[in-house]
Design a protein around this motif. Structure first.
Motif, PDB file in Angstrom:
ATOM      1  N   ARG A 185     -63.566  42.871 -24.761  1.00 54.53           N
ATOM      2  CA  ARG A 185     -64.124  42.502 -23.455  1.00 54.53           C
ATOM      3  C   ARG A 185     -65.064  41.312 -23.631  1.00 54.53           C
ATOM      4  N   GLU A 186     -64.462  40.143 -23.766  1.00 58.85           N
ATOM      5  CA  GLU A 186     -65.248  38.925 -23.913  1.00 58.85           C
ATOM      6  C   GLU A 186     -64.456  37.756 -23.352  1.00 58.85           C
ATOM      7  N   ASP A 187     -65.163  36.674 -23.047  1.00 56.30           N
ATOM      8  CA  ASP A 187     -64.523  35.522 -22.413  1.00 56.30           C
ATOM      9  C   ASP A 187     -63.719  34.691 -23.407  1.00 56.30           C
ATOM     10  N   GLN A 188     -63.907  34.942 -24.695  1.00 59.75           N
ATOM     11  CA  GLN A 188     -63.144  34.211 -25.698  1.00 59.75           C
ATOM     12  C   GLN A 188     -61.669  34.612 -25.639  1.00 59.75           C
ATOM     13  N   VAL A 189     -60.797  33.639 -25.809  1.00 59.06           N
ATOM     14  CA  VAL A 189     -59.352  33.889 -25.744  1.00 59.06           C
ATOM     15  C   VAL A 189     -58.894  34.692 -26.954  1.00 59.06           C
ATOM     16  N   SER A 190     -58.014  35.662 -26.714  1.00 59.51           N
ATOM     17  CA  SER A 190     -57.402  36.426 -27.796  1.00 59.51           C
ATOM     18  C   SER A 190     -55.919  36.623 -27.476  1.00 59.51           C
ATOM     19  N   LEU A 191     -55.275  37.525 -28.224  1.00 64.69           N
ATOM     20  CA  LEU A 191     -53.824  37.701 -28.135  1.00 64.69           C
ATOM     21  C   LEU A 191     -53.490  39.156 -27.839  1.00 64.69           C
ATOM     22  N   MET A 221     -55.084  24.014 -37.301  1.00 65.86           N
ATOM     23  CA  MET A 221     -55.065  25.214 -36.460  1.00 65.86           C
ATOM     24  C   MET A 221     -55.735  24.952 -35.118  1.00 65.86           C
ATOM     25  N   GLN A 222     -56.817  24.202 -35.130  1.00 69.01           N
ATOM     26  CA  GLN A 222     -57.529  23.912 -33.890  1.00 69.01           C
ATOM     27  C   GLN A 222     -56.648  23.112 -32.928  1.00 69.01           C
ATOM     28  N   ASP A 223     -56.010  22.062 -33.433  1.00 75.61           N
ATOM     29  CA  ASP A 223     -55.157  21.238 -32.576  1.00 75.61           C
ATOM     30  C   ASP A 223     -53.946  22.024 -32.073  1.00 75.61           C
ATOM     31  N   PHE A 224     -53.375  22.841 -32.951  1.00 72.57           N
ATOM     32  CA  PHE A 224     -52.216  23.659 -32.564  1.00 72.57           C
ATOM     33  C   PHE A 224     -52.585  24.601 -31.429  1.00 72.57           C
ATOM     34  N   LEU A 258     -58.048  33.527 -35.074  1.00 74.34           N
ATOM     35  CA  LEU A 258     -59.050  34.036 -36.014  1.00 74.34           C
ATOM     36  C   LEU A 258     -59.830  32.888 -36.650  1.00 74.34           C
ATOM     37  N   TYR A 259     -59.148  31.790 -36.921  1.00 80.21           N
ATOM     38  CA  TYR A 259     -59.816  30.612 -37.479  1.00 80.21           C
ATOM     39  C   TYR A 259     -60.894  30.113 -36.522  1.00 80.21           C
ATOM     40  N   MET A 260     -60.556  30.025 -35.238  1.00 79.67           N
ATOM     41  CA  MET A 260     -61.515  29.533 -34.246  1.00 79.67           C
ATOM     42  C   MET A 260     -62.683  30.500 -34.060  1.00 79.67           C
ATOM     43  N   LYS A 261     -62.457  31.786 -34.347  1.00 75.82           N
ATOM     44  CA  LYS A 261     -63.524  32.783 -34.259  1.00 75.82           C
ATOM     45  C   LYS A 261     -64.280  32.928 -35.579  1.00 75.82           C
ATOM     46  N   HIS A 262     -63.889  32.123 -36.592  1.00 70.21           N
ATOM     47  CA  HIS A 262     -64.476  32.193 -37.939  1.00 70.21           C
ATOM     48  C   HIS A 262     -64.260  33.573 -38.573  1.00 70.21           C
ATOM     49  N   ILE A 313     -54.392  40.779 -14.745  1.00 73.99           N
ATOM     50  CA  ILE A 313     -53.468  41.790 -15.250  1.00 73.99           C
ATOM     51  C   ILE A 313     -54.157  43.137 -15.393  1.00 73.99           C
ATOM     52  N   ASP A 314     -53.433  44.180 -15.066  1.00 78.50           N
ATOM     53  CA  ASP A 314     -53.796  45.558 -15.419  1.00 78.50           C
ATOM     54  C   ASP A 314     -52.876  45.941 -16.568  1.00 78.50           C
ATOM     55  N   TRP A 315     -53.428  46.254 -17.703  1.00 77.22           N
ATOM     56  CA  TRP A 315     -52.634  46.428 -18.920  1.00 77.22           C
ATOM     57  C   TRP A 315     -51.684  47.621 -18.824  1.00 77.22           C
ATOM     58  N   PRO A 316     -50.420  47.432 -19.193  1.00 73.23           N
ATOM     59  CA  PRO A 316     -49.489  48.574 -19.282  1.00 73.23           C
ATOM     60  C   PRO A 316     -49.865  49.469 -20.455  1.00 73.23           C
ATOM     61  N   ARG A 317     -49.312  50.674 -20.448  1.00 68.60           N
ATOM     62  CA  ARG A 317     -49.681  51.651 -21.483  1.00 68.60           C
ATOM     63  C   ARG A 317     -49.362  51.193 -22.900  1.00 68.60           C
ATOM     64  N   ASP A 318     -48.277  50.414 -23.050  1.00 68.15           N
ATOM     65  CA  ASP A 318     -47.842  50.046 -24.398  1.00 68.15           C
ATOM     66  C   ASP A 318     -48.510  48.756 -24.898  1.00 68.15           C
ATOM     67  N   ALA A 319     -49.522  48.270 -24.198  1.00 73.90           N
ATOM     68  CA  ALA A 319     -50.174  47.022 -24.604  1.00 73.90           C
ATOM     69  C   ALA A 319     -50.917  47.202 -25.928  1.00 73.90           C
ATOM     70  N   GLN A 320     -50.821  46.181 -26.769  1.00 69.22           N
ATOM     71  CA  GLN A 320     -51.551  46.129 -28.028  1.00 69.22           C
ATOM     72  C   GLN A 320     -52.334  44.824 -28.068  1.00 69.22           C
ATOM     73  N   PHE A 321     -53.466  44.866 -28.767  1.00 66.79           N
ATOM     74  CA  PHE A 321     -54.374  43.732 -28.760  1.00 66.79           C
ATOM     75  C   PHE A 321     -54.717  43.305 -30.187  1.00 66.79           C
ATOM     76  N   LEU A 322     -54.764  42.016 -30.401  1.00 70.43           N
ATOM     77  CA  LEU A 322     -55.015  41.494 -31.742  1.00 70.43           C
ATOM     78  C   LEU A 322     -56.365  41.977 -32.261  1.00 70.43           C
ATOM     79  N   ARG A 323     -56.343  42.495 -33.475  1.00 70.28           N
ATOM     80  CA  ARG A 323     -57.599  42.878 -34.124  1.00 70.28           C
ATOM     81  C   ARG A 323     -58.302  41.591 -34.573  1.00 70.28           C
ATOM     82  N   THR A 324     -59.488  41.374 -34.100  1.00 67.00           N
ATOM     83  CA  THR A 324     -60.187  40.117 -34.381  1.00 67.00           C
ATOM     84  C   THR A 324     -61.362  40.273 -35.341  1.00 67.00           C
TER      85      THR A 324
END
Length: 339
Positions: free
Chosen positions: A204-210, A162-165, A262-266, A178-189
């Protein structure tokens, strides 16, 4: 006579039988139905063409009905869902490469084998070959030959960790504000993931998410919060498309990216198991990516046989103890944790 026939089928398929155990009887009938549906691929229609898709599904329905006549005590487990179950059997075999399509017709796939030194997994073999079954998947307990493929290559599974991928796809594209459009959804971490895999508000953090947005086709992006604003990096469409899906487009491959994040975030939930004699009950904490889910479904039995889009039977299933070590090793190589 009835018990002797079911016992003979179970012995041929290598499935432990207990005539008083409904779950055990269902496992035998489910596997036997799948194997007999596969034998239809070698039928020879009078016009010399390959069999039709409907021929395959009809054979599954006919065999399931026949087995339920032999073992009427489990009719309630199957009777209302025979067409759905035949569709499920067809799709599991299709998605795992057991046959080729040609103008609504099916032909058997080229024979292949993979596995370990103690257990061989088969695809496209002679239907008369005596093999054991776990779910709809065929295997044999014997020393595998040196010419076998890896399980990952044979079933199209992930080979990178997963890390290499994740690191490889994060190199693609450029970060833009980006300014998020109304229909934006964010990965639950953060758990509980039973509330769904997406949330309305970004982290609101510097860690990458989806994140994803757009209609009718959703755009998937990596995002992060830096310098008091949000940044995004678009993910190529081919990385989220489930290429095995037929008909409407499917973006199920996003789960591969989500799992890696999620793996990288434990935060990726572990896979828990419970051994019941020769059966291992496997419970997922997070839904698998498409190819790994297909392999999971191929070599396992559903807990119940109410197969529908509302109850897809993808989180908790049962697998033969003989095949389970291959499944565990394959997913552990990617980064999944088993408890």
């Amino acid at each position: 006579m009835r018990e002797e026939l079911i016992a003979a089928i179970a012995e041929e398929l290598g499935i432990e039988i207990d005539p008083t155990n409904t779950s055990c009887l269902c496992r035998v009938i489910y596997s036997a139905t799948g194997k007999m549906a596969l034998t239809s691929l070698w039928d020879c229609p009078e016009n010399g063409e390959a069999i039709s898709i409907q021929h395959f599904k009809k054979r599954a329905e006919e065999m399931l009905n026949a087995y339920l006549v032999i073992e009427p005590s489990i009719k309630n487990c199957f009777l209302q869902n025979i067409k759905s179950l035949s569709e499920e059997i067809y799709n599991i075999y299709r998605r795992n490469g057991f046959f080729y399509h040609s103008k609504y017709h099916l032909t058997p796939a080229v024979p292949k084998k993979s596995g370990t030194e103690n257990c061989i997994l088969y695809r496209g073999i002679d239907p008369m070959k005596k093999v054991h079954m776990s779910g709809l998947g065929m295997y044999e307990l014997s020393k595998a030959s040196k010419d076998r493929e890896s399980v990952a290559n044979m079933f199209g599974l992930q080979t990178q960790s997963m890390q290499d991928f994740l690191q490889s796809i994060l190199k693609l594209g450029e970060w833009t504000r980006i300014d998020w459009p109304r229909d934006a959804q964010f990965l639950r971490t953060k758990p509980p993931f039973s509330r769904g895999y997406w949330q309305e508000n970004p982290d609101r953090e510097d860690q990458v998410s989806l994140a994803r947005y757009g209609f009718p086709r959703k755009i998937y992006v990596f995002y992060r919060y830096k310098e008091d604003c949000f940044w995004q990096k678009q993910i190529p469409e081919w990385l989220v498309n489930d290429i095995r899906c037929v008909g409407q487009p499917s973006d199920g491959e996003y789960r591969r990216i989500a799992s890696a994040l999620l793996y990288m975030k434990h935060k990726l939930p572990p896979i828990t198991t419970q051994v019941k004699r020769d059966i291992v009950q496997i419970r997922l904490g997070y839904r698998l990516p498409p190819a790994e889910e297909d392999f999971f479904k191929l070599y396992s039995w559903p807990i119940n046989y109410d197969i529908s889009t509302l109850t897809p039977q993808v989180f908790c299933r049962e697998m033969s103890m003989n095949v389970y070590p291959i499944f565990e090793q394959t997913l552990e190589t990617i980064g999944y944790q088993f408890l």
